[in-house]
Design a protein around this motif. Structure first.
Motif: not given
Length: 153
Positions: A132-137
């Motif tokens: 899973t990817i945690t979005v920063r921008t």
């Protein structure tokens, strides 16, 4: 278009104590010595908005990426298999992510995490790693079509 010009800064990031890499053309800061992933792809569905246990909204995105290549001696581009990514956006990124629609092209900068799950498949216990990817921008990455001057006339 020129390729991005990255430069490294030995100055620590505020409160993190890590070196930083700057993309001069786009004004992005990428943390060196950090878990960073950049994905550009199309949203497979409209963003799903949820609330956490404290009532703060977060967004789940389904992002499709497909690599393309041009075989030697050919003028045609070939697509490889599509890879689907599950991304979660919180706080400011979530507010912005809610505005995108299915099919829109976006660029995500975030961090990746893996979770191992166990399942019974054909009578055997199997383990899978889910990323899973945690979005920063998150940014709009729609491709801009260039008008041919001959067509415009």
């Amino acid at each position: 278009m020129d390729p991005p010009q990255f430069c490294w800064s030995p100055e620590p990031a505020p409160a993190l104590g890590k070196a930083m890499i700057f993309n001069r053309q786009q004004g992005e800061t990428i943390m060196a010595n950090n878990n960073t992933v950049i994905l550009t792809g199309n949203l497979g569905q409209a963003p799903d908005v949820f609330k956490d246990k404290n009532g703060k909204p977060f967004v789940r995105l389904s992002l499709a990426t497909t690599d393309s290549y041009k075989p030697e001696g050919s003028d045609e581009w070939q697509d490889q298999d599509t890879v689907w990514h599950t991304c979660f956006a919180y706080r400011e990124a979530a507010r912005y992510a809610k505005s995108f629609k299915k099919g829109e092209r976006v660029k995500i900068l975030g961090k990746i995490a893996y979770q191992q799950t166990e399942t019974l498949l054909e009578g055997e216990k199997r383990f899978f790693n889910n990323a899973t990817i945690t979005v920063r921008t998150i940014k709009d990455a729609r491709l801009r079509k260039k008008l041919d001057t001959a067509e415009a006339e």
